[in-house]
Design a protein around this motif. Sequence first.
Motif, PDB file in Angstrom:
ATOM      1  N   ASN A  76      -8.789   6.416   2.833  1.00  9.98           N
ATOM      2  CA  ASN A  76      -7.451   6.043   2.466  1.00  9.98           C
ATOM      3  C   ASN A  76      -6.558   6.237   3.680  1.00  9.98           C
ATOM      4  OD1 ASN A  76      -5.571   5.263   0.733  1.00  9.98           O
ATOM      5  ND2 ASN A  76      -5.070   7.322   0.018  1.00  9.98           N
ATOM      6  N   ASP A  77      -7.137   6.878   4.683  1.00 13.23           N
ATOM      7  CA  ASP A  77      -6.367   7.241   5.865  1.00 13.23           C
ATOM      8  C   ASP A  77      -7.242   6.938   7.071  1.00 13.23           C
ATOM      9  OD1 ASP A  77      -5.038   8.363   7.948  1.00 13.23           O
ATOM     10  OD2 ASP A  77      -4.553  10.224   6.891  1.00 13.23           O
ATOM     11  N   LEU A 130     -14.305   4.124   1.870  1.00 13.74           N
ATOM     12  CA  LEU A 130     -13.707   5.089   0.975  1.00 13.74           C
ATOM     13  C   LEU A 130     -12.398   5.639   1.498  1.00 13.74           C
ATOM     14  CD1 LEU A 130     -16.861   7.042  -0.124  1.00 13.74           C
ATOM     15  CD2 LEU A 130     -15.564   5.343  -1.401  1.00 13.74           C
ATOM     16  N   MET A 165     -10.075 -16.143   2.646  1.00 18.44           N
ATOM     17  CA  MET A 165     -10.367 -14.761   3.005  1.00 18.44           C
ATOM     18  C   MET A 165     -11.766 -14.649   3.573  1.00 18.44           C
ATOM     19  SD  MET A 165      -8.070 -12.681   3.013  1.00 18.44           S
ATOM     20  CE  MET A 165      -9.146 -11.265   3.305  1.00 18.44           C
ATOM     21  N   LEU A 213     -11.695 -15.945   6.948  1.00 20.96           N
ATOM     22  CA  LEU A 213     -11.053 -14.950   7.807  1.00 20.96           C
ATOM     23  C   LEU A 213     -12.022 -13.817   8.091  1.00 20.96           C
ATOM     24  CD1 LEU A 213      -8.319 -14.010   9.084  1.00 20.96           C
ATOM     25  CD2 LEU A 213      -8.062 -12.621   7.034  1.00 20.96           C
ATOM     26  N   ASP A 230       5.069  -4.575   9.630  1.00 20.66           N
ATOM     27  CA  ASP A 230       5.166  -3.712   8.463  1.00 20.66           C
ATOM     28  C   ASP A 230       4.816  -2.263   8.789  1.00 20.66           C
ATOM     29  OD1 ASP A 230       2.486  -3.861   8.862  1.00 20.66           O
ATOM     30  OD2 ASP A 230       1.963  -4.115   6.747  1.00 20.66           O
ATOM     31  N   ASN A 252      -2.456  -0.996   7.502  1.00 22.47           N
ATOM     32  CA  ASN A 252      -1.123  -1.284   7.008  1.00 22.47           C
ATOM     33  C   ASN A 252      -0.170  -0.128   7.276  1.00 22.47           C
ATOM     34  OD1 ASN A 252      -1.554   0.684   5.127  1.00 22.47           O
ATOM     35  ND2 ASN A 252      -2.060  -0.736   3.471  1.00 22.47           N
ATOM     36  N   GLU A 273      -6.938  -2.392   6.025  1.00 19.94           N
ATOM     37  CA  GLU A 273      -6.860  -3.620   5.237  1.00 19.94           C
ATOM     38  C   GLU A 273      -8.063  -4.513   5.508  1.00 19.94           C
ATOM     39  OE1 GLU A 273      -4.686  -4.756   3.101  1.00 19.94           O
ATOM     40  OE2 GLU A 273      -2.951  -3.450   3.261  1.00 19.94           O
ATOM     41  N   VAL A 274      -8.307  -4.736   6.770  1.00 18.84           N
ATOM     42  CA  VAL A 274      -9.374  -5.652   7.168  1.00 18.84           C
ATOM     43  C   VAL A 274     -10.123  -5.003   8.313  1.00 18.84           C
ATOM     44  CG1 VAL A 274      -9.902  -7.902   8.196  1.00 18.84           C
ATOM     45  CG2 VAL A 274      -8.084  -7.710   6.507  1.00 18.84           C
ATOM     46  N   ARG A 334     -19.622   3.291   4.548  1.00 27.69           N
ATOM     47  CA  ARG A 334     -19.170   4.082   3.414  1.00 27.69           C
ATOM     48  C   ARG A 334     -17.897   4.855   3.781  1.00 27.69           C
ATOM     49  NH1 ARG A 334     -20.795   6.260  -1.266  1.00 27.69           N
ATOM     50  NH2 ARG A 334     -20.053   8.393  -1.651  1.00 27.69           N
ATOM     51  N   LEU A 390      -7.461  -3.773  10.803  1.00 28.73           N
ATOM     52  CA  LEU A 390      -6.068  -4.043  10.481  1.00 28.73           C
ATOM     53  C   LEU A 390      -5.621  -2.940   9.527  1.00 28.73           C
ATOM     54  CD1 LEU A 390      -3.856  -6.355  10.802  1.00 28.73           C
ATOM     55  CD2 LEU A 390      -4.374  -6.762   8.412  1.00 28.73           C
ATOM     56  N   GLN A 420      -3.518   2.547   5.794  1.00 26.90           N
ATOM     57  CA  GLN A 420      -4.747   2.195   5.105  1.00 26.90           C
ATOM     58  C   GLN A 420      -5.377   0.986   5.760  1.00 26.90           C
ATOM     59  OE1 GLN A 420      -2.879   1.649   1.439  1.00 26.90           O
ATOM     60  NE2 GLN A 420      -2.943   3.821   0.866  1.00 26.90           N
ATOM     61  N   LEU A 463      -7.986 -19.160  -2.006  1.00 24.42           N
ATOM     62  CA  LEU A 463      -7.601 -17.928  -1.344  1.00 24.42           C
ATOM     63  C   LEU A 463      -8.850 -17.129  -0.960  1.00 24.42           C
ATOM     64  CD1 LEU A 463      -4.944 -16.601  -0.586  1.00 24.42           C
ATOM     65  CD2 LEU A 463      -5.171 -15.167  -2.629  1.00 24.42           C
ATOM     66  N   GLN A 512      -7.084 -19.268  -6.531  1.00 24.11           N
ATOM     67  CA  GLN A 512      -7.791 -18.046  -6.200  1.00 24.11           C
ATOM     68  C   GLN A 512      -9.039 -18.359  -5.396  1.00 24.11           C
ATOM     69  OE1 GLN A 512      -8.592 -15.077  -8.932  1.00 24.11           O
ATOM     70  NE2 GLN A 512      -6.429 -14.634  -9.369  1.00 24.11           N
TER      71      GLN A 512
END
Lengths: 379, 717
Positions: free
Chosen positions: B128-129, B126, B83, B86, B170, B101, B107-108, B122, B99, B105, B79, B76
């Motif tokens: 999600n889209d 927060l 991260m 990265l 993906d 997905n 990711e990065v 913020r 990035l 959402q 990892l 971990q």
Amino acid sequence: MDKSIVSAMSAAKDSATAAEELATQLGNNKLGFILFFCSAEYDLPELAAALEEQFPQVPKSGCTTAGELTPAGYARGHIVALGFHASDFRVAVGPIQNLTEFDLLQAQELIDNLLLSEPVYGAQQRQSFALTLFDGLSAQEEVALFSLQTALGKIPHFGGSAGDDNQLTDTYIYFNGSFHTNAAVLLIFTTALPFEVFSTHHMEPRTEKFVVTAASDDTRTVYELNAEPAAEAYAQYVGCALTELDATVFAMHPLAVRMGNEYFVRSIQRVNDDGSLTFYCAVGEGAVLTAMATQPILPDLEQRFAEIEKSIGEPLVTIGCDCVLRRLECEQRNEVAAASAFYRRHQVLGFNTYGEHFNGIHINQTFTGVVIGRGEDGV
Amino acid sequence: MASETELRHQLAEREAKIARLERINQALMQRIEQGSSPQLNGVHSPFTAFQHAAVLAEQVRERTRELKHSADVSKQKALAEKMLLLQNTVDNLSQGVALVNGQGQLEVWNAKLLDLTGLSRRQLGLTNDFQACLMRSALSQPQQIFSQTRSEQKLLDGRTIAAERHPLPDAGYLLALTDISTHVAYAASLAESERWLRAITDNVPAMIAYLSANGIYEFVNRGYAEFYLQPGQEILQQHITEIHGESGYQRLQPYIAEVLNGDNVVFEITETNIQGVSRHLLKSYVPNRDSAGKVLGFFVLNRDITERKRTSEALRQANILLEKRVQERTAALSQAKNEAEIANASKSQFLAAVSHDVLQPLNAARLFNGAMLDQSLSPEVRGLAQKAARSLDDVGDLLRTLVDLSKLDAGALAAQVEVIPVDAVLKPLADEAEAMLASKGIRLRLQSSRDWIITDSALLTRILRNFISNAYRYTPAGGEVLLGCRRRGTQLEIQVLDTGPGIAADQRKSIFREFHRLPAAEHEHAGGLGLGLAIVERLARLLDHVVDVKSKVGRGSMFSIQVPRQQADQSSDRQARRDEPSVIPNTIQEQGLIGVIDNDPAICQALESILSGWGYTVVLAQNREQLVAQDFWQDRELRAVIVDYHLGADFGTDVVTELLQQRLSSAQPAVLLLTANHSQALQDQARELGFELLHKPVRPLQLRMTLRTLFSRSKSR
């Protein structure tokens, strides 16, 4: 602020109304996944259509129950749902259509696909757990779970087998917009929130032992215990007439198989006319069943939750698979209200099962589930 | 005692029990054996599967517990480090990166994304889209990001952002935002400068092209295109033969080879333009080299010089004509000049002839007249003879004046400038004039000065003598003439004032012309032809002195000349005194040994008497032999040598130079060269040798001052 997990329940018998009520409670948040447990009393095709209508874009999965653990506590004939917010949860849905032919190869393929869809980036803080829901009358749990266990590797796993309010006729698993029998679903939850998968029971071994001398483990039927007719031998041990054997007796006088240092309860489902006993799980010839003494369930639960909450903090939600026999125990001991209060306190939602799954093992008469914490930043 | 039935029953019971135990035993053994081979025939029995799952779960649990604090932790950690690395990498990108997905959402992402979208940490954290979030960003066309893979966005602050969306397997995507404001500005300025370059090159009255080394056109300006191409004809990326044809290319080939060799080539060539008109072109090929010096191609600059050639041909013709005319005119002018020169020469020759041929009989006439006056003559005859003598004198004066004028005009006279006391000029002049003026009853007053002047004393004397004779001529008896001087800055103005009738203002300029006489004197005897002031004007010009006349009619006139003053006694100017050795300090002792070398014994004796009178000891020598024989050469006290330039066969300069070289003492005497030779060459030679030069006849005062100057100079050395 959006909640990571929102819960909803409905007591409405009408599917459309129930689905509408769920939608109202879950809100129009951008949910990534909905997990629900519903009474088998619903007109399931109707319910499936209603849910699809209310949540057209959201992946959903669920099963029928032998009772629900709702935001209000124990319930029957209800539907309870959990909405998982996509920002905190990624849920991969792996349907298993034909349980009887499900083998390790399929298990490996299924899990590989589910894990592949999990993005690489951002995984540093995230961990996964697996939830399985099985047709509770398929009698396929042991073999299928063993395959899944092998393929899941170290991903913590729990689950439950669907119920049908003790009717023992048909249990259903919902995925891809409809209810299925002889099916299961594997859900892989990935989240940055802390969680802990656990299983607990409240029993101590007694001295009585029974050797299964005749059984069909495919049908989970035990014909003989200690080379005597099984029901007779069990009734003799309980100290009651053969006719008095019912679910409550089974709940209060469980039998368990010892593996290593652990006792795994093998719950009896029913007494058959030929004097054999049908179990909720596989029992093979030569198995040694140990009679178990039950205890009040709450002290054990309280102790277990205290340990878990110490490590992950106040629970956001607990998904619980509570064996239907435990509920019968509670009812027998008049502990239902206390248990409901406890479940409310600890945000426990779930259902009463026909068997629980824990790390690939099919078990009975336990409380098995996952406690999901709020995370450090409290989001 | 148990009955047989009882015993049978017990036996049956025991047998049944044994049978049960055997069955139990069998079941257990079977279970144990099955347990050791879980995959009998590749198929699990459910219970065996349960058993193995339980065992496996136990093993996994134990294994997990073991690994929890080692492998998992370090894995971990690794990892997390990866991260972090990265994330750091992403954070350090100059681009904004997101990035996203398959579920839309985020990711990065990195901090630059905030800057380039105007979204807050913020908002991103927060959401999600991400797509919906981006729609609320500061980007001008966020929907374009999803409708096309590349788009350009504007921010409110004027920045331009390039958005690139790369789909991922993906169904997610990578969004890269780049601030291209400077690129855009640069591209705009590039386009602008290209427009300018195009405008400039198109408007330059020349044909410009650029060809790559393999002869492919890469640029032509409008002029070039208009010359070689039909309207709309394509030239770029064409080979040179496409435009010039094979034969045209063959003609250009040597020059192209040269320019590709790295040399600048300029040549003229006649080519036919697209209209079929033959034009004369001046072509320049300039190689374009890369930093390694390799020739990548060459620039072509063609100028149509057809008109210029025509013009220059016309000019050449005009020039030839002009030159011819110039030659003609030059010939005419030189003819005129020759004629003028001949005329001038004949005038000079005439005057020269007059001076010799006329003076000779005139001299004779005067001698005869003198001889006649020596006879005993009757007073009447004597009176006539005396008048005749006076007339002859006048004619002689007139003739000499004329000769002087001609000499001056011919430039035969050169000024011998020296530093002399003004007294040395005025005193003798006054002595000379006094008797003359007195004869007419005119009184002369002299106001001299101690100033030294820089001038040719002989020429100055002639000028002043002219002034005085003028005054004599116009001043009535009982009048007065004043000879005086006055300082005017660096100049000394020498003035001759008379009490004559004065000159009217309109006459004052013309009096300096030849043969101009003022009417007032006409009643007098023939006093001259009015040539005097004409000579003055010429002499003053020669000396670079300024002559002036001031007059009041009825009161008298003043003639003056300004002569540069040697600023000697100006105590206020000590610096000048130190720098100018010509200042004569009174401390100079007039004593010591002076050698006099002259082949004229009379001069030797005259100099001896003068020099010894001043206090010097004098040694005499008349030639080289006498000089060498005497030992005064080696005398350390020898202060000066006065030597005649002409010592018979020897030159005084040579003799003195030779002897001075033999002198042992380091103290070298001053050398004073006396000569009647006025040539510039001799003056230059004397200056070179460091000798002082005095022209004969030498006036005693001049000699004394020269000697004192020399001694003071040698003393100060």
